[in-house]
Design a protein around this motif. Structure first.
Motif, PDB file in Angstrom:
ATOM      1  N   CYS A  65       0.837  -1.198   0.000  1.00  0.00           N
ATOM      2  CA  CYS A  65       0.000   0.000   0.000  1.00  0.00           C
ATOM      3  C   CYS A  65       0.875   1.253   0.000  1.00  0.00           C
ATOM      4  O   CYS A  65       1.889   1.324   0.696  1.00  0.00           O
ATOM      5  CB  CYS A  65      -0.892  -0.020   1.245  1.00  0.00           C
ATOM      6  N   GLN A  89       0.425   5.272   0.877  1.00  0.00           N
ATOM      7  CA  GLN A  89      -0.491   6.243   1.475  1.00  0.00           C
ATOM      8  C   GLN A  89       0.168   7.613   1.492  1.00  0.00           C
ATOM      9  O   GLN A  89       1.325   7.749   1.879  1.00  0.00           O
ATOM     10  CB  GLN A  89      -0.891   5.847   2.891  1.00  0.00           C
ATOM     11  N   LYS A 122      -8.903  -6.553   2.375  1.00  0.00           N
ATOM     12  CA  LYS A 122      -8.899  -5.145   1.988  1.00  0.00           C
ATOM     13  C   LYS A 122      -9.760  -4.886   0.758  1.00  0.00           C
ATOM     14  O   LYS A 122      -9.976  -3.733   0.386  1.00  0.00           O
ATOM     15  CB  LYS A 122      -7.469  -4.676   1.723  1.00  0.00           C
ATOM     16  N   GLU A 145      -9.030   4.384   4.071  1.00  0.00           N
ATOM     17  CA  GLU A 145      -9.109   2.956   4.375  1.00  0.00           C
ATOM     18  C   GLU A 145     -10.523   2.406   4.222  1.00  0.00           C
ATOM     19  O   GLU A 145     -10.719   1.190   4.153  1.00  0.00           O
ATOM     20  CB  GLU A 145      -8.603   2.679   5.800  1.00  0.00           C
ATOM     21  N   ARG A 163      -4.605   6.740  -1.210  1.00  0.00           N
ATOM     22  CA  ARG A 163      -4.085   5.404  -0.966  1.00  0.00           C
ATOM     23  C   ARG A 163      -4.172   4.558  -2.244  1.00  0.00           C
ATOM     24  O   ARG A 163      -5.196   4.546  -2.928  1.00  0.00           O
ATOM     25  CB  ARG A 163      -4.886   4.730   0.144  1.00  0.00           C
ATOM     26  N   THR A 169      -3.696   0.500  -3.259  1.00  0.00           N
ATOM     27  CA  THR A 169      -3.604  -0.806  -2.615  1.00  0.00           C
ATOM     28  C   THR A 169      -3.657  -1.896  -3.674  1.00  0.00           C
ATOM     29  O   THR A 169      -4.498  -1.851  -4.583  1.00  0.00           O
ATOM     30  CB  THR A 169      -4.755  -1.027  -1.612  1.00  0.00           C
TER      31      THR A 169
END
Length: 632
Positions: free
Chosen positions: A121, A123, A155, A177, A259, A261
């Motif tokens: 990830c 961020q 996730k 998130e 973010r 991911t």
């Protein structure tokens, strides 16, 4: 328990004057700024299809209007917009440390790229909040490895997604998130193909980005330059300089948290990121559409915004739109309408479907009223991105001066491209006898009601000739955002409050917690109303009947009784609406939760009878005579 505090208020109906306007003309005998479309063949096909789908009451144009190509877009003003957010450029390489940017999980730097694997990830939380009318985030993306069978990954809420980009605002209720904050997704279509989209399939159907040929599956080994533009309460996804595109409702005015991911078992490479912001582009509106807006002939909204794809009418404030980011129907045009006096024979509207409820092909309708009576319904099976034109023609025996009202569908997000009326026709706004603000959830919003004029709140507004703004939003409860933001010149005389069924849910929550939410939410509404609309009368509508009223820990009736007790504490008039709609399937479009058009009609009739005790008798006018007087 049914309680109505008998406060008799008589409507003041002052002498009202109107200013009239005349339409410009083109060679067809209709006013318009027509922009030639490349879709003329498609337009003819769609027109033929729509003719078959119109109700039997629809009056065809009988050759009075010359056919025009469907308007493709509005014309953008010359010049580039002012840069309001300085560009930030990130080169992902090991030697360049970026302030407030962290990389976690399996990753490596090579060839000027950052490789992310196995739930890795990135961020980025900038020191200063990113904010602009038009925010742009761009990055390069390569999918390096994608297994034949994807591993489960907590996730990722969607089983086929392999990469997501999120943008949140930690100063509000969500950060990156949360799944709510996901703005861009790459999903596996097959062993050698991927697709791109925005919203989760859980919130709306998967609106895949498509190329010019309508294809949505792309080579997994390709390099993709991704640009995300946040503007007009939407996210515009553009890949490889517009070769692949889609847009969807995603109101973002501030970003404090970014973010990237990657899914377990997947490897992707990112080659840099660029962020900047500008003012919005300016667009020229067709003359008559602009005239209708400027002169109050379009009502039911608090603001409007012109974009390439047309004009959006926002019934919610910007603060409300951002707060209700999860519910795309918050940007629907529920209770927005054209309402005007005129002597035109024809009204033609060109619009585009930007988002539609549940599934492609859902039928959304415009209802047309002539002098207070329903005359026509235009139904169209919706396809996202589809552009359509429909025409209403005044029956020959009704020609002359009239009041025409066109109600926009409540379960679609539309952009409006053009409006035309006849050569030399005049038009003027219809003076109102007051204002009505509707607050509530999906039942009041009109979820999936295909006859747009059937909403019970619109029945009330017609009965009393009120201007109405409907700020009901699916899935909502009493809250501080029920009344929030700017309302312009709109000052409601009455505010209908119709929350409660979502506070109840299925009765499985802790009832003391639910009561706290109800009490705090009503407190917030009363406070906001006193500040913004001190002269407005608040009226509570207790929840209508529904399936599953018994609940696990408490019942719907217990919820209603508590809501009523809070109203009592404030001296707010309220009505027990539980039995307004019979609990029979024919009055609901789903499992007896959301009333259909017929259920709304019955709801509206009973509500108006009860409201007479508070508001007084209905306004009864000959609207054709009123239209004649407006111009003579």
């Amino acid at each position: 328990m049914k309680k109505i505090i008998a406060v008799l208020l008589f409507l003041a109906i002052p002498a009202l004057s109107v200013s009239c306007h005349s339409a410009g003309v083109d060679e067809s005998g209709l006013n318009s700024d027509i922009f030639v479309s490349e879709e003329s063949d498609k337009s003819e096909e769609q027109s033929a299809q729509s003719s078959q789908e119109m109700s039997e009451e629809y009056s065809p144009s009988s050759g009075k209007l010359e056919k025009q190509d469907i308007v493709k877009s509005l014309v953008r003003a010359e010049g580039e917009p002012e840069i309001t957010l300085a560009e930030k450029e990130f080169n992902f390489n090991e030697s360049a440390a970026i302030e407030n940017l962290t990389v976690t999980g399996s990753h490596e730097y090579a060839d000027g790229k950052l490789y992310l694997s196995d739930t890795a990830c990135i961020q980025y939380r900038p020191k200063e909040t990113l904010s602009a009318e038009r925010m742009v985030i761009a990055f390069g993306l390569d999918v390096i490895t994608m297994p034949e069978i994807l591993d489960a990954d907590g996730k990722f809420t969607e089983s086929d997604d392999i990469f997501i980009f999120s943008a949140g605002d930690v100063s509000r209720w969500y950060g990156s998130e949360y799944d709510y904050a996901v703005r861009f997704r790459v999903t596996k279509q097959s062993e050698d193909a991927v697709s791109f989209y925005g919203y989760s399939k859980s919130y709306t159907l998967q609106d895949l980005a498509k190329d010019k040929n309508g294809l949505s599956a792309f080579d997994v080994t390709g390099h993709y330059s991704v640009t995300l533009i946040f503007e007009n309460n939407r996210c515009y996804i553009s890949i490889n300089d517009g070769q692949i595109e889609v847009s969807y409702y995603s109101p973002v005015d501030k970003i404090k948290d970014l973010r990237f991911t990657v899914r377990k078992g997947v490897t992707v490479a990112l080659d840099g990121m660029k962020i900047y912001g500008t003012a919005s582009y300016e667009y020229a509106l067709p003359e008559t559409l602009k005239g209708f807006i400027d002169n109050g002939c379009v009502t039911g909204y608090v603001s409007y915004k012109a974009a390439s794809e047309g004009v959006y009418f926002n019934r919610l404030s910007n603060e409300q739109l951002v707060y209700y980011a999860l519910t795309f129907l918050a940007s629907s045009e529920s209770c927005v309408q054209l309402d005007f006096y005129t002597n035109t024979k024809n009204v033609e509207i060109t619009y585009q479907i930007m988002d539609s409820i549940w599934a492609p092909g859902w039928s959304g309708g415009f209802d047309v009223y002539l002098n207070g009576e329903k005359k026509s319904t235009y139904y169209k099976n919706t396809v996202k991105g589809g552009r359509y034109t429909f025409t209403y023609t005044v029956p020959e025996e009704e020609e002359g001066y009239n009041r025409i009202t066109v109600y926009f569908p409540p379960s679609l997000v539309l952009s409006f491209l053009n409006l035309r009326i006849n050569e030399d026709a005049v038009y003027a706004p219809v003076p109102k006898n007051g204002g009505l603000l509707m607050l509530g959830d999906s039942i009041s919003e009109g979820l999936a009601v295909d006859s747009s004029s059937s909403l019970f709140s619109l029945a009330v507004s017609r009965a009393y000739n009120f201007e109405i703004i409907n700020q009901a939003v699916s899935g909502t409860i009493f809250s501080e955002y029920s009344i929030s933001g700017e309302y312009g010149d709109f000052k409601p005389d009455y505010i209908l409050i119709a929350y409660g069924t979502n506070n109840y849910g299925d009765g499985s929550a802790d009832f003391s917690y639910v009561k706290t939410l109800v009490k705090d939410g009503i407190d917030d509404i009363v406070k906001a109303a006193a500040e913004k609309f001190p002269d407005a009368v608040l009226i509570g509508l207790l929840p209508i009947c529904r399936t599953g009223e018994e609940g696990t820990n408490f019942s719907l009736s217990q919820t209603s009784e508590y809501i009523a007790s809070v109203y009592d504490s404030y001296g707010i008039s309220y009505m027990d609406c539980h039995d307004y709609v019979p609990l029979e399937q024919k009055y609901f479009h789903d499992t007896m939760l959301h009333p259909n058009a017929l259920g709304n009609v019955i709801y509206g009739e009973k509500l108006i009878e009860e409201l007479k005790i508070i508001i007084g008798e209905e306004v009864n006018k000959n609207w054709k005579d009123e239209a004649e007087r407006a111009f003579n």
